[in-house]
Design an enzyme around this catalytic site. Structure first.
Site, PDB file in Angstrom:
ATOM      1  N   LYS A  52       8.614  -8.599 -49.466  1.00  0.00           N
ATOM      2  CA  LYS A  52       8.863  -8.549 -48.052  1.00  0.00           C
ATOM      3  C   LYS A  52      10.288  -9.323 -47.722  1.00  0.00           C
ATOM      4  O   LYS A  52      11.044  -8.904 -46.800  1.00  0.00           O
ATOM      5  CB  LYS A  52       7.707  -9.608 -47.358  1.00  0.00           C
ATOM      6  CG  LYS A  52       6.498  -8.571 -47.212  1.00  0.00           C
ATOM      7  CD  LYS A  52       5.285  -9.429 -46.895  1.00  0.00           C
ATOM      8  CE  LYS A  52       4.010  -8.517 -47.219  1.00  0.00           C
ATOM      9  NZ  LYS A  52       2.757  -9.386 -46.852  1.00  0.00           N
ATOM     10  N   GLN A  96       0.530 -14.996 -45.242  1.00  0.00           N
ATOM     11  CA  GLN A  96       0.022 -14.141 -46.619  1.00  0.00           C
ATOM     12  C   GLN A  96      -1.574 -14.256 -47.078  1.00  0.00           C
ATOM     13  O   GLN A  96      -1.892 -15.505 -47.227  1.00  0.00           O
ATOM     14  CB  GLN A  96       0.953 -14.125 -47.902  1.00  0.00           C
ATOM     15  CG  GLN A  96       0.591 -13.385 -49.210  1.00  0.00           C
ATOM     16  CD  GLN A  96       0.859 -11.890 -48.717  1.00  0.00           C
ATOM     17  OE1 GLN A  96       1.842 -11.480 -47.990  1.00  0.00           O
ATOM     18  NE2 GLN A  96       0.144 -11.106 -49.175  1.00  0.00           N
ATOM     19  N   ASP A 119       1.802  -8.758 -38.355  1.00  0.00           N
ATOM     20  CA  ASP A 119       0.752  -8.022 -39.333  1.00  0.00           C
ATOM     21  C   ASP A 119      -0.302  -7.236 -38.382  1.00  0.00           C
ATOM     22  O   ASP A 119      -1.109  -6.358 -38.868  1.00  0.00           O
ATOM     23  CB  ASP A 119      -0.138  -9.067 -39.943  1.00  0.00           C
ATOM     24  CG  ASP A 119       0.651  -9.182 -41.285  1.00  0.00           C
ATOM     25  OD1 ASP A 119       1.182  -8.248 -42.016  1.00  0.00           O
ATOM     26  OD2 ASP A 119       0.103 -10.263 -42.140  1.00  0.00           O
TER      27      ASP A 119
END
Ligand code: NAP
Length: 281
Positions: A52, A96, A119
């Site tokens: 990322k 995460q 997200d």
């Protein structure tokens, strides 16, 4: 012969388009910043986080990295999330997953400001998707839609079967296909006649987390098959939920693993970050 849907190529196209949008924002004095939080040092998570960061660098997005110890308490994590929520220079916040067992993932997700939830996991963004309103969309299913569209595969009016009903893949995937006017069926571990149902699909999307589970018996002749699954086989090679070699001759288009859905997830995350910055402007 099946058409191989090239996720690597399409994700690079998307990242290059984003690079141009970011450069335009830079010219207008606007910087984009993604904050990435990792708790503990799960090796798979560390690889995802690294990828990322690399994508951010490629596109011109600043990334702030928070690597917190495994012993971080939920309160400490929430306090960092709240700090980033109120930091006007931060456009996106990514925590995460999975988190260590002593931290409740739902609580953490619910504390991320929906406008920074790149997200697309916050209930407000999930709700927006279900009623057809604007909001961030979970990156993996959003990536599948881009793969289909950019490969010229028509969705409207097609019979689509989604195998798997997780909150991050199966459910949003089904909602997105519905939004594109497919006729959608969702299957899960309690589905009876799984093979017969899967065989109805013009577009079969598989996200069940079971290596090589879907064989040619599950697919209609000429179907498009999309493999979201991601596993390491006994030779440490990446493979998916679909038995690629077995179905290949029978289908009209297929995503490989690796090089199919995987690279799209990060590209769509980058897309959400850019949209977040454009919206706040
Ligand atoms: P998950 O949360 O474990 O959900 C799996 C789903 O599959 C559940 O809904 C489950 O049904 C269903 N299922 C399990 N066994 C089944 C069976 N035998 N028949 C029918 N349905 C069955 O997994 P996930 O997070 O959605 O991920 C799915 C796969 O995609 C994994 O391999 C994961 O690594 C991969 N993934 C890849 C990406 C990417 O970027 N490429 C991103 C996310 C996930 P129940 O609900 O009834 O339990």
């Amino acid at each position: 012969m099946a058409f191989i849907i090239d996720g690597k190529k399409i994700s690079t196209q998307i990242k290059d388009e984003l690079k141009e949008r970011v450069s335009l924002l830079h010219k207008n004095g606007i910087q984009i910043t993604l904050a990435v939080i990792q708790v503990g040092n799960d090796p798979a998570s560390s690889v995802y986080v690294q990828n990322k960061k690399k994508a951010c660098e490629y596109i011109g997005i600043n990334s702030l990295s928070y690597e917190l110890p495994e012993t971080t308490t939920q309160e400490e994590l929430l306090s960092l999330v709240n700090k980033l929520n109120t930091d006007a220079t931060v456009n996106g916040i990514l925590v995460q997953l999975p988190l260590p067992k002593h931290i409740d993932e739902d609580t953490v997700i619910q504390n991320i400001l929906p406008a920074k939830d790149v997200d697309g996991f916050h209930p407000q963004n999930v709700g927006a998707l279900s009623i057809g309103q604007k909001g961030f969309i979970s990156c993996t299913p959003a990536g599948v839609i881009e793969l289909l569209k950019r490969s010229g595969i028509e969705i409207e009016g097609k019979e689509c079967v989604v195998l798997g009903r997780s909150n991050i893949v199966g459910k949003p995937m089904a909602l997105l296909m519905l939004r594109e006017n497919a006729t959608v069926t969702i299957c899960h571990s309690r589905t009876k006649n799984l093979i017969d149902t899967a065989k109805r699909a013009d577009i079969l999307i598989v996200a069940i987390g079971k290596q090589n589970f879907v064989t040619k018996d599950f697919v209609k002749e000429g179907a498009v098959v999309i493999d979201v699954g991601m596993h390491r086989n006994e030779n440490n090679k990446l493979c998916g939920d679909i038995d690629y070699n077995d179905v290949y001759e029978k289908v009209s288009a297929i995503t490989p693993v690796p090089g199919g859905v995987g690279p799209m997830t990060i590209a769509m995350l980058m897309n959400n970050c850019v949209e977040s910055a454009e919206l706040s402007k």
